[in-house]
Design an enzyme around this catalytic site. Structure first.
Site, PDB file in Angstrom:
ATOM      1  N   ASP A  45       1.794   2.744  -4.189  1.00 54.29           N
ATOM      2  CA  ASP A  45       2.165   2.012  -2.975  1.00 54.29           C
ATOM      3  C   ASP A  45       2.926   2.902  -1.993  1.00 54.29           C
ATOM      4  OD1 ASP A  45       2.287  -0.195  -1.330  1.00 54.29           O
ATOM      5  OD2 ASP A  45       4.033  -1.076  -2.315  1.00 54.29           O
ATOM      6  N   ASN A  93      -5.729  -7.308  -1.144  1.00 57.49           N
ATOM      7  CA  ASN A  93      -5.899  -6.305  -0.084  1.00 57.49           C
ATOM      8  C   ASN A  93      -7.106  -6.595   0.820  1.00 57.49           C
ATOM      9  OD1 ASN A  93      -4.711  -3.546  -2.159  1.00 57.49           O
ATOM     10  ND2 ASN A  93      -3.568  -4.785  -0.700  1.00 57.49           N
ATOM     11  N   ARG A  96      -6.406  -7.566   4.485  1.00 58.21           N
ATOM     12  CA  ARG A  96      -5.945  -6.607   5.515  1.00 58.21           C
ATOM     13  C   ARG A  96      -6.949  -6.529   6.658  1.00 58.21           C
ATOM     14  NH1 ARG A  96      -2.702  -1.688   2.558  1.00 58.21           N
ATOM     15  NH2 ARG A  96      -1.387  -3.047   1.293  1.00 58.21           N
TER      16      ARG A  96
HETATM   17  C1  IPE Z   1      -0.182  -3.261  -4.469  1.00 60.05           C
HETATM   18  O1  IPE Z   1       0.306  -2.842  -3.254  1.00 60.05           O
HETATM   19  C2  IPE Z   1      -1.665  -2.995  -4.552  1.00 60.05           C
HETATM   20  C3  IPE Z   1      -2.047  -1.584  -4.633  1.00 60.05           C
HETATM   21  C4  IPE Z   1      -1.242  -0.584  -4.740  1.00 60.05           C
HETATM   22  C5  IPE Z   1      -3.456  -1.343  -4.608  1.00 60.05           C
HETATM   23  P1  IPE Z   1       0.429  -3.843  -2.011  1.00 60.05           P
HETATM   24  O2  IPE Z   1       1.029  -3.060  -0.906  1.00 60.05           O
HETATM   25  O3  IPE Z   1      -0.870  -4.490  -1.755  1.00 60.05           O
HETATM   26  O4  IPE Z   1       1.430  -4.941  -2.577  1.00 60.05           O
HETATM   27  P2  IPE Z   1       2.507  -5.834  -1.846  1.00 60.05           P
HETATM   28  O5  IPE Z   1       1.803  -6.535  -0.732  1.00 60.05           O
HETATM   29  O6  IPE Z   1       3.585  -4.930  -1.369  1.00 60.05           O
HETATM   30  O7  IPE Z   1       2.996  -6.749  -2.928  1.00 60.05           O
HETATM   31  C1  IPE Z   2      -0.923   1.414  -1.008  1.00 60.75           C
HETATM   32  O1  IPE Z   2      -0.308   1.669   0.187  1.00 60.75           O
HETATM   33  C2  IPE Z   2      -2.425   1.475  -0.905  1.00 60.75           C
HETATM   34  C3  IPE Z   2      -3.080   0.171  -0.963  1.00 60.75           C
HETATM   35  C4  IPE Z   2      -2.514  -0.972  -1.187  1.00 60.75           C
HETATM   36  C5  IPE Z   2      -4.513   0.146  -0.747  1.00 60.75           C
HETATM   37  P1  IPE Z   2      -0.066   0.534   1.283  1.00 60.75           P
HETATM   38  O2  IPE Z   2      -1.231   0.534   2.203  1.00 60.75           O
HETATM   39  O3  IPE Z   2       0.250  -0.763   0.644  1.00 60.75           O
HETATM   40  O4  IPE Z   2       1.209   1.107   2.021  1.00 60.75           O
HETATM   41  P2  IPE Z   2       2.478   0.311   2.533  1.00 60.75           P
HETATM   42  O5  IPE Z   2       2.959  -0.512   1.376  1.00 60.75           O
HETATM   43  O6  IPE Z   2       2.020  -0.531   3.675  1.00 60.75           O
HETATM   44  O7  IPE Z   2       3.442   1.363   2.935  1.00 60.75           O
HETATM   45 MG    MG Z   3       1.951  -1.643   0.057  1.00 63.03          MG
END
Ligand code: IPE
Ligand code: IPE
Ligand code: MG
Length: 266
Positions: A45, A93, A96
């Site tokens: 993350d 996800n 998004r």
């Molecule tokens: C968890 O991260 C999912 C992955 C790393 C693929 P997210 O960024 O989606 O989780 P939340 O929204 O912070 O819980």
């Molecule tokens: C993790 O990074 C990757 C995925 C969840 C696909 P994020 O895209 O969630 O990055 P932050 O949490 O917004 O910084």
């Molecule tokens: Mg994230």
């Protein structure tokens, strides 16, 4: 924010029987090869925040994150970790913005294309858990091609969680067990924890001994809910694109210094 990778954030303990781990980045760390986790799971993350801090597009963060994936896979393979599960895309996800989802899918396909040869050469078997049928066809085709090409590899399993959600996995498990009961091939009284485990996407894999989440968030976000019952958990503030070999080895060292009790008295 940058933290010295040499700092002893997680532990200061040293072990006697140790493997002198020397890496390309000249990290030296003491790890006991006999106490390596059999399965490491990582919630990768912080790509978006990494990009925002640099006034870049979120996709640039994901690109940089893909490089961190390569590093961690290489390190896990060097250290003889049998299973590495990476949470790359959750069922949530999909919510998004469409350009980000498309960008992630394109990066995933590029990752599979670029790593195909490396996985074959390093005897790593690629596996995927999640709703694979929801992925775009081009990604699915490449995923199947790499999984087929690496199916007989035995040195390590790289398990990618793609369109993965633990609740969906549990729902699917319940449906499968219910179908067996309905068919008459399974007696409800005979259902055990093993029956449940065998009907999850991770069937045949050991539960994660170690779970790491980067980016400072202290939550599980629907990852491997059943399997992490007794995992050792490490949260690090490092954003995923900044996560490297040094910190991975540091966490593994700290993992080895923890006493796992599983509810018993040692
Ligand atoms: C968890 O991260 C999912 C992955 C790393 C693929 P997210 O960024 O989606 O989780 P939340 O929204 O912070 O819980
Ligand atoms: C993790 O990074 C990757 C995925 C969840 C696909 P994020 O895209 O969630 O990055 P932050 O949490 O917004 O910084
Ligand atoms: Mg994230």
């Amino acid at each position: 924010m940058s933290i010295s990778p040499r700092s002893t954030r997680y532990t200061k303990k040293k072990r006697k029987r140790s493997l002198n781990f020397s890496s390309s980045s000249s990290v030296r760390n003491e790890l006991d090869p006999e106490r390596m986790p059999k399965h490491v799971a990582i919630i990768m993350d912080g790509n978006g925040r990494w990009a925002r801090k640099r006034l870049l597009n979120r996709i640039n963060g994901h690109e940089k994150g893909a490089e961190a994936v390569r590093t961690v896979v290489r390190t896990a393979r060097k250290l003889n970790i049998p299973v590495l599960t990476l949470y790359a895309f959750s069922t949530e996800n999909w919510q998004r913005p469409q350009p980000e989802v498309s960008g992630l899918m394109l990066l995933l396909r590029r990752f599979l294309e670029s790593e195909h040869k490396t996985l074959v050469e390093n005897e790593i078997r690629l596996h995927a858990i999640g709703q694979i049928d929801r992925l775009p066809k081009a990604v699915r085709d490449k995923l199947n091609a790499v999984m087929n090409a690496t199916a007989d590899n035995t040195r390590m399993v790289l398990n990618l969680a793609l369109s993965y959600g633990a609740r969906t996995e549990i729902v699917d498990m319940v449906k499968r067990i219910a179908q067996s009961v309905q068919k008459g091939t399974l007696d409800p009284a005979a259902v055990t924890a093993e029956t449940v485990a065998e009907n999850l996407y991770t069937c045949g894999m050991p539960d994660p001994d170690l779970l790491i989440r980067t980016s400072g968030e202290m939550r599980i976000s629907n990852f491997l809910l059943w399997q992490i019952a007794y995992s050792e958990i490490f949260f690090t503030p490092t954003l995923w694109p900044d996560f490297g070999e040094d910190e991975f080895v540091e966490i593994l060292t700290a993992y080895q210094s923890r006493e796992r009790r599983f509810g018993a008295i040692p």
